[in-house]
Design a protein around this motif. Sequence first.
Motif, short mmCIF file in Angstrom:
data_model
loop_
_atom_site.label_atom_id
_atom_site.label_comp_id
_atom_site.label_asym_id
_atom_site.label_seq_id
_atom_site.Cartn_x
_atom_site.Cartn_y
_atom_site.Cartn_z
N LYS A 132 0.81 -1.21 0.00
CA LYS A 132 0.00 0.00 0.00
C LYS A 132 0.85 1.27 0.00
CE LYS A 132 -3.88 2.16 2.37
NZ LYS A 132 -4.86 2.05 3.44
N ALA A 133 1.89 1.30 0.80
CA ALA A 133 2.74 2.49 0.88
C ALA A 133 3.49 2.72 -0.42
CB ALA A 133 3.73 2.35 2.04
N LEU A 134 3.97 1.67 -1.05
CA LEU A 134 4.70 1.80 -2.31
C LEU A 134 3.78 2.26 -3.44
CD1 LEU A 134 7.49 1.38 -3.58
CD2 LEU A 134 6.83 -0.97 -4.07
N VAL A 135 2.57 1.72 -3.50
CA VAL A 135 1.60 2.14 -4.53
C VAL A 135 1.26 3.62 -4.36
CG1 VAL A 135 -0.80 1.86 -5.30
CG2 VAL A 135 0.63 -0.14 -4.94
N GLY A 136 1.02 4.04 -3.13
CA GLY A 136 0.72 5.45 -2.88
C GLY A 136 1.88 6.37 -3.20
N ASN A 137 3.10 5.93 -2.91
CA ASN A 137 4.30 6.72 -3.19
C ASN A 137 4.51 6.89 -4.69
OD1 ASN A 137 6.69 8.08 -2.96
ND2 ASN A 137 7.80 6.43 -1.97
N ILE A 138 4.37 5.82 -5.46
CA ILE A 138 4.54 5.90 -6.91
C ILE A 138 3.44 6.74 -7.53
CG2 ILE A 138 4.63 4.55 -9.05
CD1 ILE A 138 7.12 4.23 -7.33
N ALA A 139 2.20 6.61 -7.04
CA ALA A 139 1.10 7.43 -7.55
C ALA A 139 1.35 8.91 -7.28
CB ALA A 139 -0.22 7.00 -6.93
N ALA A 140 1.92 9.24 -6.13
CA ALA A 140 2.25 10.62 -5.81
C ALA A 140 3.35 11.15 -6.73
CB ALA A 140 2.68 10.74 -4.35
N LYS A 141 4.31 10.30 -7.08
CA LYS A 141 5.37 10.71 -8.01
C LYS A 141 4.81 10.96 -9.41
CE LYS A 141 9.28 8.61 -5.66
NZ LYS A 141 10.34 7.60 -5.70
N VAL A 142 3.85 10.13 -9.85
CA VAL A 142 3.22 10.34 -11.15
C VAL A 142 2.45 11.66 -11.14
CG1 VAL A 142 1.46 9.47 -12.75
CG2 VAL A 142 3.08 7.89 -11.71
N ARG A 143 1.71 11.94 -10.08
CA ARG A 143 0.94 13.18 -9.97
C ARG A 143 1.85 14.39 -9.93
NH1 ARG A 143 -0.96 16.88 -6.35
NH2 ARG A 143 -3.12 17.54 -6.54
N ALA A 144 3.03 14.26 -9.32
CA ALA A 144 3.96 15.38 -9.18
C ALA A 144 4.59 15.80 -10.51
CB ALA A 144 5.06 15.03 -8.18
N VAL A 145 4.51 14.95 -11.53
CA VAL A 145 5.05 15.32 -12.84
C VAL A 145 4.32 16.54 -13.38
CG1 VAL A 145 5.25 14.57 -15.25
CG2 VAL A 145 5.86 13.01 -13.40
N ARG A 146 3.00 16.58 -13.28
CA ARG A 146 2.20 17.73 -13.72
C ARG A 146 0.96 17.82 -12.84
NH1 ARG A 146 2.92 22.21 -16.88
NH2 ARG A 146 3.49 21.15 -18.79
N PRO A 147 1.11 18.45 -11.63
CA PRO A 147 -0.06 18.57 -10.76
C PRO A 147 -1.12 19.46 -11.40
CG PRO A 147 1.92 19.48 -9.72
CD PRO A 147 2.31 18.99 -11.06
N PRO A 148 -2.39 19.26 -11.05
CA PRO A 148 -3.45 20.06 -11.67
C PRO A 148 -3.33 21.54 -11.30
CG PRO A 148 -4.32 18.71 -9.91
CD PRO A 148 -2.90 18.32 -10.08
N GLU A 149 -3.54 22.39 -12.31
CA GLU A 149 -3.46 23.82 -12.04
C GLU A 149 -4.88 24.37 -11.80
OE1 GLU A 149 -4.30 26.38 -14.40
OE2 GLU A 149 -5.00 25.05 -15.95
N PRO A 150 -5.00 25.46 -11.04
CA PRO A 150 -6.32 25.90 -10.58
C PRO A 150 -7.15 26.68 -11.60
CG PRO A 150 -4.62 27.28 -9.63
CD PRO A 150 -3.93 26.20 -10.38
N TYR A 151 -6.59 27.10 -12.73
CA TYR A 151 -7.34 27.92 -13.68
C TYR A 151 -8.14 27.11 -14.68
CZ TYR A 151 -4.61 31.56 -11.54
OH TYR A 151 -4.06 32.39 -10.62
N LYS A 152 -7.51 26.16 -15.33
CA LYS A 152 -8.22 25.32 -16.29
C LYS A 152 -8.38 23.88 -15.80
CE LYS A 152 -6.93 27.85 -20.43
NZ LYS A 152 -6.26 27.77 -21.73
#
Length: 183
Positions: free
Chosen positions: A138-158
């Motif tokens: 569980k910890a490894l899956v969450g960590n890798i998912a966070a790394k994928v999200r950190a590549v391009r986090p969602p921006e607040p305008y669009k």
Amino acid sequence: MSKIAKKPITILEGVTIQLQGDVVNVNGPKGTLTFAVPQDIGVEISTDKVQIVQKNESNPQSKALAGLTRATIANMVKGVSSGFEKKLELTGVGYRAQVTGADLVLNVGFSHPVKITAVAGVTFAYADNAIIVSGADKALVGNIAAKVRAVRPPEPYKGKGIKYMGEHIRRKAGKAAKAVGGK
């Protein structure tokens, strides 16, 4: 002892748990996981249940460690039997992902594709603008998912970027909306 640590862990069908010294080994259909038990905590394994015991109840830190140990072993039992997964949503014109072998290649508006190499025990899948990160830990899956999200986090305008499925992004008004309503 913490309330969480008092609750016994039920051993699911097809899962075996062994205690070797201070290391707990959990085997199941999805793989094998290990956890080093802290020194103030004991683990008692019966045929169908696992119970966590506090060796030194006068130490306030061992109460927290007992709850942590119980939660970790319970997650290991669930992980080796059914596994864990995190879903990420890809939003943006021209944003796409591709699974090449065991790696994930992201095209998210940079001049180059971003390649994320899968760690042992984690697999990537991509379908319908959704990236699925799955594995037994569980910890490894969450960590890798966070790394994928950190590549391009969602921006607040669009709202473009990579976000968790079901995550709410607080949107902001742009300059044009601010100029109409202001001074």
